[in-house]
Motif scaffolding. Structure first.
Motif, PDB file in Angstrom:
ATOM      1  N   SER A  46      -5.159  30.543  17.019  1.00  0.00           N
ATOM      2  CA  SER A  46      -4.192  29.702  17.743  1.00  0.00           C
ATOM      3  C   SER A  46      -4.512  28.224  17.571  1.00  0.00           C
ATOM      4  O   SER A  46      -3.623  27.411  17.292  1.00  0.00           O
ATOM      5  N   LEU A  47      -5.792  27.856  17.727  1.00  0.00           N
ATOM      6  CA  LEU A  47      -6.167  26.449  17.544  1.00  0.00           C
ATOM      7  C   LEU A  47      -6.037  26.037  16.080  1.00  0.00           C
ATOM      8  O   LEU A  47      -5.695  24.891  15.776  1.00  0.00           O
ATOM      9  N   GLY A  48      -6.305  26.972  15.173  1.00  0.00           N
ATOM     10  CA  GLY A  48      -6.121  26.683  13.755  1.00  0.00           C
ATOM     11  C   GLY A  48      -4.668  26.387  13.431  1.00  0.00           C
ATOM     12  O   GLY A  48      -4.353  25.452  12.689  1.00  0.00           O
ATOM     13  N   LEU A  49      -3.756  27.176  14.010  1.00  0.00           N
ATOM     14  CA  LEU A  49      -2.319  26.952  13.800  1.00  0.00           C
ATOM     15  C   LEU A  49      -1.876  25.627  14.411  1.00  0.00           C
ATOM     16  O   LEU A  49      -1.023  24.926  13.858  1.00  0.00           O
ATOM     17  N   ASN A  50      -2.470  25.292  15.555  1.00  0.00           N
ATOM     18  CA  ASN A  50      -2.148  24.015  16.195  1.00  0.00           C
ATOM     19  C   ASN A  50      -2.514  22.843  15.290  1.00  0.00           C
ATOM     20  O   ASN A  50      -1.762  21.869  15.160  1.00  0.00           O
ATOM     21  N   GLN A  51      -3.667  22.945  14.641  1.00  0.00           N
ATOM     22  CA  GLN A  51      -4.087  21.888  13.723  1.00  0.00           C
ATOM     23  C   GLN A  51      -3.274  21.909  12.431  1.00  0.00           C
ATOM     24  O   GLN A  51      -3.067  20.871  11.804  1.00  0.00           O
ATOM     25  N   LEU A  52      -2.789  23.084  12.060  1.00  0.00           N
ATOM     26  CA  LEU A  52      -1.908  23.183  10.896  1.00  0.00           C
ATOM     27  C   LEU A  52      -0.617  22.401  11.145  1.00  0.00           C
ATOM     28  O   LEU A  52      -0.094  21.732  10.247  1.00  0.00           O
TER      29      LEU A  52
END
Length: 366
Positions: A46-52
């Motif tokens: 989820s945090l990875g997608l947010n940074q994406l």
């Protein structure tokens, strides 16, 4: 063309870090259970997608679907982290009906996106709704920080019914993680007022990602060797203390005498790794019954009960000439404590003064 400015690089590194941590944990580590690993995977992805999303914005890619990705991923991240910590600190953790409340913010968010309400579409005309909508995820993040801290405190309290040794250090990594996450949320909130704070948000999240990755790889799981004791405590909680106990008044009275006799004659408290289960085995009792006797008859949890005996033993040692060459740490270890800090704290709680003060005043009095 990709925009290679510092903000883009930071977001890219954070994105890779979180994806790597999540996949490593799920595919390789699987710390204590698959359930915990799944929740951590959900948090990291989820945090990875947010940074994406941030990467896409920095490179001029916009759109409602990407905005949805940004906001929805944070909703999933905070609740996933909560359930990750819950599944680590609760050996018998199962997703129950009461946990559905954590899905309500997500469902409301989905309804707003799929079926926009007129009042939400016009939120910019209403100051309260404008603030609520803009900082919805920030508020949720702060709430979850306190909820996670509550889980840690609850777990620490449970351990006092199980073990005679303070083990706060085993949970320090969780407490520090909560503090770091709170710092990220504060910077993130401030960036809504002043864009200069946005860089600090990115750098603090970068530090958080490295710190989390290191501790996820390094940490051995919480109290893996104490699973039987954790089951006793959690079963006791589910049974609402001892409501279903079959112990009679006479049986409890006999158990009290049995406990006192063993403590005075065999001194099991001198073992600094003594646990509720190991003492119950020596007494030939069920751990849940021993816990009930300690709480109802002695009015103490296991931790306080054992340390009271240790303090009394240390008081004798502090006054005996054969221990005169021992320093405070030596007395602490001989009386069953595993550290000077724990000894000093327990001694002061039981006597009102420190071991050194007790030794000085007792020597002057004699």
């Amino acid at each position: 063309m990709i925009n290679l400015n510092p903000e883009t690089l930071v977001s890219a590194i954070i994105c890779v870090n979180f994806f790597s941590i999540g996949l490593y944990t799920f595919l390789i580590r699987q710390n204590r259970s698959k359930t915990a690993s799944l929740f951590l995977l959900s948090f990291c992805i989820s945090l990875g997608l947010n940074q994406l999303y941030d990467l896409l914005v920095f490179n001029g890619v916009y759109g409602n679907y990407f905005r949805f990705l940004d906001e929805f991923s944070l909703l999933i991240a905070f609740s996933s982290l909560y359930f990750y910590i819950a599944s680590l600190t609760q050996n018998l953790f199962r997703f129950q009906k009461k946990h559905i409340v954590h899905l309500i913010p997500i469902l409301i968010f989905l309804l707003i996106w799929v079926f926009p309400l007129p009042i939400i579409e016009q939120y910019h005309n209403i100051s309260f709704l404008r603030i609520l909508y803009k900082y919805y995820n920030n508020i949720q993040g702060i709430i979850y920080v306190f909820l996670i801290n509550g889980l840690v405190n609850q777990h620490q309290q449970i351990l006092k019914d199980l073990t005679s040794t303070a083990r706060e250090n085993d949970l320090n990594w969780v407490r520090i993680m909560v503090i770091l996450l709170l710092i990220v949320i504060v910077f993130w909130t401030l960036s809504g007022f002043e864009k200069d704070w946005l860089n600090l948000t990115g750098y603090s999240l970068l530090i958080f990602s490295y710190w989390l990755g290191y501790h996820i790889i390094a940490q051995k799981g919480i109290y893996r060797s104490m699973l039987p004791e954790l089951e006793v405590a959690e079963l006791k909680q589910r049974e609402k203390r001892y409501k279903n106990s079959t112990l009679s008044v006479l049986e409890k009275s006999e158990m009290v005498e049995h406990v006192k006799h063993l403590m005075e004659t065999e001194k099991p408290y001198l073992n600094n790794e003594l646990t509720l289960t190991s003492l119950a085995d020596r007494l030939q009792m069920k751990p849940i019954h021993l816990s009930q006797v300690l709480n109802e008859e002695f009015k103490e949890n296991f931790y306080s009960f054992i340390n009271r005996y240790r303090v009394n033993e240390s008081k004798k040692m502090l006054l005996e000439s054969r221990y005169s060459h021992y320093n405070i740490l030596g007395i602490a270890l001989e009386s069953g404590f595993n550290s000077k800090t724990t000894f000093n704290k327990a001694f002061k709680e039981n006597t009102g003064i420190s071991p050194s003060e007790f030794q000085r005043t007792s020597t002057r009095a004699s």
